[in-house]
Design a protein around this motif. Sequence first.
Motif: not given
Length: 369
Positions: A19-22, A181-184
């Motif tokens: 995913a792209a976020h922490t 959920w991988h990015h927002s």
Amino acid sequence: MTLRWLACELHTHTIHSDAAHTLEEMAGVARELELDWIALTDHNTVSGWAGKERVEREQGIRILPGLEWTTFYGHMLTLGANVLHKADWRLTGPDDIDEGISGIHQSGGLAGIAHPFRMGSPICTGCFWEFAIGKWRALDYIEVWNGTSPNTKAFNERAYRFWTELLNLGIRLPAVSGRDWHHSQVSKETTIAVTYLGIGGEGALAGQSQHAEHAELSPHVPAADWGEQQLLEAIRQGSASVTLGPLLTLQVRDSGSAESSTAEIGRIYQTGEVVGMQSNGSSRWSVTIEADFEVRKRQWMIAEQELRLRLVGSKGTVAEWGIPAASVTVEACPDLSGELWLRAELYGSMNGQTGLLAFTNCIYVEEQA
Ligand SMILES: [Zn+2]
Ligand SMILES: [Zn+2]
């Protein structure tokens, strides 16, 4: 018993997998989305669990530790803190699933199938569920809505039908949603489902004492909410309701018959519970469906229209109502003979897409000799 419904996101990833976020960034967004809990389910790693308590404290949201067991044959979600110490994640043969699931259960965790019908290889290796699945009863839940705008996706429609077929075979499998959920970044047309988990009376009290030591974690959340075990139990039970907006709940009340004991009369059954039928007749069972349009109101919009609210059972539609896009409670006294299960479904249009907007888990029906 009044249930307290907690808004949960049960399938997420961070930079510890793909995913792209922490975790911190995701938790911050989750709080803006008015979620109570998120389950962290990175692919085949728990390295993201480190710092979980700090993120919970700083963001004022609870995080359920989990993992997405990702193999060439299918993706399985596991939930619960001790899962990883018991299960051997290197088992990846198509027949090894039973062993994996019993390892998860021995550790007190839950095992659920993720997106069983999403396109598999070469688009997404292992996304299509190909494990030998003779033993669906061993699983704790199925993710029937995967991704954003889940009601528009054919693979979810297929998963929902498959869930219904399992129910008709007498397999009582709870169903949930997972954003994966991988990015927002989401567009305006995107809808996001949540799974509400109902936490009950006695359990809530137990959770309060059991988790009193966590009460200082966040000033925003009352101590009664701090219970990982309660959450797992709600999923295991099927005390769950999935929605793009309003919260749908379903109850069956025993109005009694000539042979009823006083303990039976007035008894209320929630989703996940089993109604034992000794005598039939339409007057005995009163079914209540409530659609609550006040929950997480800032997060979704359903334009004024006539929505269809359905009570569905194993034999088909039991009752149907046209309702406005506003909080409403309806009641029916159906004949439940021959039914194996009941659930509520809400249909309508949202963001230009027409379809299923929300559904409850099932109340099961069992004829007693
Ligand atoms: Zn997956
Ligand atoms: Zn995933």
